[in-house]
Design a protein around this motif. Structure first.
Motif, PDB file in Angstrom:
ATOM      1  N   VAL A 374       0.841  -1.210   0.000  1.00  0.00           N
ATOM      2  CA  VAL A 374       0.000   0.000   0.000  1.00  0.00           C
ATOM      3  C   VAL A 374       0.873   1.255   0.000  1.00  0.00           C
ATOM      4  O   VAL A 374       0.626   2.193  -0.763  1.00  0.00           O
ATOM      5  CB  VAL A 374      -0.971   0.010   1.210  1.00  0.00           C
ATOM      6  N   LEU A 375       1.918   1.231   0.808  1.00  0.00           N
ATOM      7  CA  LEU A 375       2.772   2.419   0.846  1.00  0.00           C
ATOM      8  C   LEU A 375       3.496   2.607  -0.489  1.00  0.00           C
ATOM      9  O   LEU A 375       3.817   3.728  -0.876  1.00  0.00           O
ATOM     10  CB  LEU A 375       3.756   2.359   2.025  1.00  0.00           C
ATOM     11  N   GLY A 376       3.663   1.503  -1.223  1.00  0.00           N
ATOM     12  CA  GLY A 376       4.256   1.580  -2.557  1.00  0.00           C
ATOM     13  C   GLY A 376       3.380   2.360  -3.529  1.00  0.00           C
ATOM     14  O   GLY A 376       3.880   2.958  -4.477  1.00  0.00           O
ATOM     15  N   VAL A 377       2.070   2.344  -3.290  1.00  0.00           N
ATOM     16  CA  VAL A 377       1.177   3.109  -4.175  1.00  0.00           C
ATOM     17  C   VAL A 377       0.546   4.282  -3.409  1.00  0.00           C
ATOM     18  O   VAL A 377      -0.498   4.807  -3.782  1.00  0.00           O
ATOM     19  CB  VAL A 377       0.059   2.214  -4.788  1.00  0.00           C
ATOM     20  N   ALA A 378       1.229   4.698  -2.343  1.00  0.00           N
ATOM     21  CA  ALA A 378       0.702   5.760  -1.477  1.00  0.00           C
ATOM     22  C   ALA A 378       0.384   7.040  -2.256  1.00  0.00           C
ATOM     23  O   ALA A 378      -0.642   7.680  -2.014  1.00  0.00           O
ATOM     24  CB  ALA A 378       1.683   6.061  -0.344  1.00  0.00           C
ATOM     25  N   ASP A 379       1.258   7.364  -3.226  1.00  0.00           N
ATOM     26  CA  ASP A 379       1.048   8.586  -4.012  1.00  0.00           C
ATOM     27  C   ASP A 379      -0.322   8.583  -4.674  1.00  0.00           C
ATOM     28  O   ASP A 379      -1.067   9.561  -4.616  1.00  0.00           O
ATOM     29  CB  ASP A 379       2.077   8.674  -5.155  1.00  0.00           C
ATOM     30  N   LYS A 380      -0.622   7.413  -5.273  1.00  0.00           N
ATOM     31  CA  LYS A 380      -1.878   7.237  -5.988  1.00  0.00           C
ATOM     32  C   LYS A 380      -3.064   7.374  -5.013  1.00  0.00           C
ATOM     33  O   LYS A 380      -4.074   8.018  -5.318  1.00  0.00           O
ATOM     34  CB  LYS A 380      -1.886   5.819  -6.572  1.00  0.00           C
ATOM     35  N   VAL A 381      -2.897   6.769  -3.838  1.00  0.00           N
ATOM     36  CA  VAL A 381      -3.960   6.797  -2.838  1.00  0.00           C
ATOM     37  C   VAL A 381      -4.175   8.235  -2.346  1.00  0.00           C
ATOM     38  O   VAL A 381      -5.313   8.727  -2.290  1.00  0.00           O
ATOM     39  CB  VAL A 381      -3.602   5.868  -1.641  1.00  0.00           C
ATOM     40  N   VAL A 382      -3.074   8.902  -2.031  1.00  0.00           N
ATOM     41  CA  VAL A 382      -3.165  10.273  -1.520  1.00  0.00           C
ATOM     42  C   VAL A 382      -3.821  11.189  -2.568  1.00  0.00           C
ATOM     43  O   VAL A 382      -4.697  11.999  -2.252  1.00  0.00           O
ATOM     44  CB  VAL A 382      -1.757  10.790  -1.124  1.00  0.00           C
ATOM     45  N   GLU A 383      -3.391  10.993  -3.813  1.00  0.00           N
ATOM     46  CA  GLU A 383      -3.957  11.782  -4.912  1.00  0.00           C
ATOM     47  C   GLU A 383      -5.469  11.563  -5.020  1.00  0.00           C
ATOM     48  O   GLU A 383      -6.237  12.524  -5.174  1.00  0.00           O
ATOM     49  CB  GLU A 383      -3.316  11.307  -6.211  1.00  0.00           C
ATOM     50  N   ALA A 384      -5.867  10.295  -4.939  1.00  0.00           N
ATOM     51  CA  ALA A 384      -7.289   9.961  -5.048  1.00  0.00           C
ATOM     52  C   ALA A 384      -8.091  10.597  -3.915  1.00  0.00           C
ATOM     53  O   ALA A 384      -9.219  11.042  -4.105  1.00  0.00           O
ATOM     54  CB  ALA A 384      -7.472   8.447  -5.057  1.00  0.00           C
ATOM     55  N   VAL A 385      -7.480  10.667  -2.729  1.00  0.00           N
ATOM     56  CA  VAL A 385      -8.174  11.292  -1.594  1.00  0.00           C
ATOM     57  C   VAL A 385      -8.260  12.803  -1.818  1.00  0.00           C
ATOM     58  O   VAL A 385      -9.327  13.415  -1.669  1.00  0.00           O
ATOM     59  CB  VAL A 385      -7.454  10.982  -0.257  1.00  0.00           C
ATOM     60  N   LYS A 386      -7.137  13.379  -2.235  1.00  0.00           N
ATOM     61  CA  LYS A 386      -7.119  14.836  -2.447  1.00  0.00           C
ATOM     62  C   LYS A 386      -8.081  15.265  -3.547  1.00  0.00           C
ATOM     63  O   LYS A 386      -8.730  16.298  -3.456  1.00  0.00           O
ATOM     64  CB  LYS A 386      -5.697  15.302  -2.785  1.00  0.00           C
TER      65      LYS A 386
END
Ligand code: FSO
Ligand code: SF4
Length: 544
Positions: A374-386
């Motif tokens: 999950v932390l490997g795709v954290a950027d994607k997750v954070v972006e999706a939340v933002k």
């Protein structure tokens, strides 16, 4: 007997004549007596620890005995009789060590440290007097048992780490300190509440230790598509949580023409690089533990139970079930460590004589979203939340069980708004991991971290998100907690989350029978713990 340690406690209050799980009155009582003698051993062993006398055998014995009393682990009376005998002998050994080292042994020691007997009849007689109900005050009883169930879960996780060569003295010491604390009538309710929180702290530690043991030994879980269909070879089904057994079984079955499948909580083994490399490791067969009565039958081949959850086997497949480690049931074949190794050749030979499994499902499920992935795709997750593509995460970790009311979790998953993501771990996932819930920009809407102990991964992810979003408090994150519980590992997971400061956890399908009204009130007022109502109402209030 009186037992109320799991979510299926009879009438939501406690099992008396016989456990809903199938545990007999005799076994339940002997389990109580074993715990009682463990308290006695701990009284001396803490003093031994003060004197710097190391007793790894004692630490290990206490850990494994606690684990053996977990729901659906061991139903075998002879195992508990033997363990009580061993416990009494160990207690006297430690006492002698303490005296020899000039340690102090108080006068008026608790009966758990002095009581002794030799015959099974005397064990049974005593057992009836030392159970849960021997603590009269219901709030003290509630807190004591909450702590005991927490350390049972802790002991289970400590044992999984231990077989991989990982241990922490502080965890052993805490387990024993907690056991002794439950014999101390001078402790106030406040002191017991503080000890409950400390149990949560060691819950975090033990899950971190196990995470380290698993990932160092077998690599970080990877995002993986797991086959849920079957092949045309005979197979062995492995269930429970012990990854070391998984490794041994895969090694020993290689090249034999026998396939290996996981069941229930062993599913996450499919996510580990060290196991994925085996061609004869086919995938996962079936669902959560409580469906084993049907699925073990149609599997056709032998089954290896490495931990709970075992249900009393039906005659139609009983001869195919093997137990190991702390698991036991009268009449089942048991495999133990010999010369540092477990020999599964009998199971393999058995499998060769069996028909291949009957196909009950086809297709794939996706998992392996532990912290590293999950932390490997954290950027994607954070972006999706933002960007507002993900509005909220729902932690739905925990356990499954047979109660009809657990259909709630399937409905809940289906009805959640499409801009939400479920974070799961443990066998609770089987209520919704085969639904087609889609994805959000490539992020699946159900992210399975692994076994119940991998709830630790979910906490790591939450703490990371808190950091990324520069928040003061973990509760400011868009994460809601709707957790399903069943047995005592879920208790330690819950206490660990409380220790990490997580508030407003919803727990279902029912609140624990062992929470007295006053203790429940403290949990509600301090941590905002709540139950569940109906799907629509709950989703509305979570999303508000
Ligand atoms: Fe489930 Fe059973 Fe893992 Fe439990 S198989 S219920 S919480 O043992 O330990 O999730
Ligand atoms: Fe009842 Fe659960 Fe205890 Fe079994 S473990 S006897 S079902 S409360």
């Amino acid at each position: 007997m009186f037992c109320f340690q799991c979510q299926e406690a009879a009438k939501g209050s406690g099992c008396t004549a016989r456990g809903v799980c199938g545990k007999t009155d005799e076994v339940a009582n002997l389990q109580d007596l074993l715990i009682y003698v463990l308290k006695g051993i701990s009284i001396y062993n803490l003093e031994a620890k003060n004197l710097e006398i190391k007793n790894e055998e004692v630490d290990k014995f206490i850990m494994e005995s606690l684990f053996a009393t977990i729901t659906n682990a061991n139903f075998d009376k002879s195992v508990f009789v033997e363990r009580i005998r061993k416990a009494l002998a160990l207690r006297e050994e430690v006492k002698a060590q303490v005296l020899q080292a000039g340690g102090k042994i108080e006068e008026n020691l608790h009966d758990a440290a002095t009581w002794s007997a030799e015959t099974v009849e005397d064990f049974e007689k005593k057992a009836k007097t030392v159970g849960v109900l021997s603590t009269e005050n219901e709030d003290v009883r509630s807190l004591r048992e909450l702590i005991i169930y927490g350390i049972k879960g802790m002991a289970a996780y400590a044992k999984h780490a231990y077989v991989l060569g990982y241990k922490e003295e502080a965890i052993f010491e805490f387990i024993q300190k907690a056991l002794v604390a439950t014999t101390d009538d001078s402790l106030s309710a406040d002191a017991l509440v503080a000890l409950t929180m400390e149990t949560g702290k060691f819950g975090v530690d033990v899950m971190a230790l196990l995470d380290k043991a698993n990932t160092t030994t077998y690599g970080n879980p990877e995002i993986t598509k797991v086959n849920i269909g079957v092949r045309n070879n005979p197979g062995i089904l492995i269930s429970g949580h012990d990854l070391k057994d998984m490794e041994e079984l895969l090694k020993q079955t290689e090249g034999t023409g026998v396939d290996v499948y996981t069941h229930s909580e062993m599913l996450p083994a499919n996510y580990y690089p060290a196991f994925k490399k085996y061609d004869h490791f086919v995938g996962n067969y079936g669902n959560a533990w409580w469906k084993q009565d049907k699925e073990f039958e149609s599997f056709n081949g032998p089954i290896l139970m490495t931990t709970n959850c075992l249900i009393p086997p039906k005659d139609t497949y009983k001869d195919r079930v093997y137990t190991t480690s702390v698991v036991g049931f009268e009449g089942l074949k048991h495999i133990e460590v010999e010369n540092g190794k477990k020999d599964f050749s009998e199971i393999i030979e058995h499998a060769k004589k069996c028909q291949p499994p009957v196909e009950i499902e086809r297709g794939e499920i996706v998992g392996g979203f532990a912290h590293n992935a999950v932390l490997g795709v954290a950027d994607k997750v954070v972006e999706a939340v933002k960007a507002g593509a993900i509005k909220k995460f729902f932690v739905m970790a925990g356990c499954d069980g047979r109660m009809k009311s657990r259909d709630y979790y399937t409905e809940f998953a289906k009805e959640l708004p499409k801009d939400t993501v479920i974070l799961t771990a443990g066998c609770a996932k089987y209520r919704y991991n085969k639904l087609d819930l889609g994805d959000i920009g490539g992020i699946p809407r159900v992210l399975d971290a692994g076994q119940c102990n991998d709830s630790y991964s979910l906490a790591v992810v939450a703490l990371k998100l808190k950091e990324v979003f520069q928040l003061e408090d973990i509760n400011e994150l868009p994460i809601a907690y709707n957790i399903a519980w069943y047995e005592q590992k879920a208790v330690i997971v819950l206490l660990a989350l409380l220790y990490l400061g997580v508030k407003n956890i919803h727990l279902g399908p029912t609140l624990p029978a062992f929470l007295s009204p006053n203790v429940a009130k403290v949990l509600v007022e301090t941590f905002g713990i709540g139950g569940i109502t109906d799907v629509e109402n709950d989703i509305n209030s979570f999303m508000a």
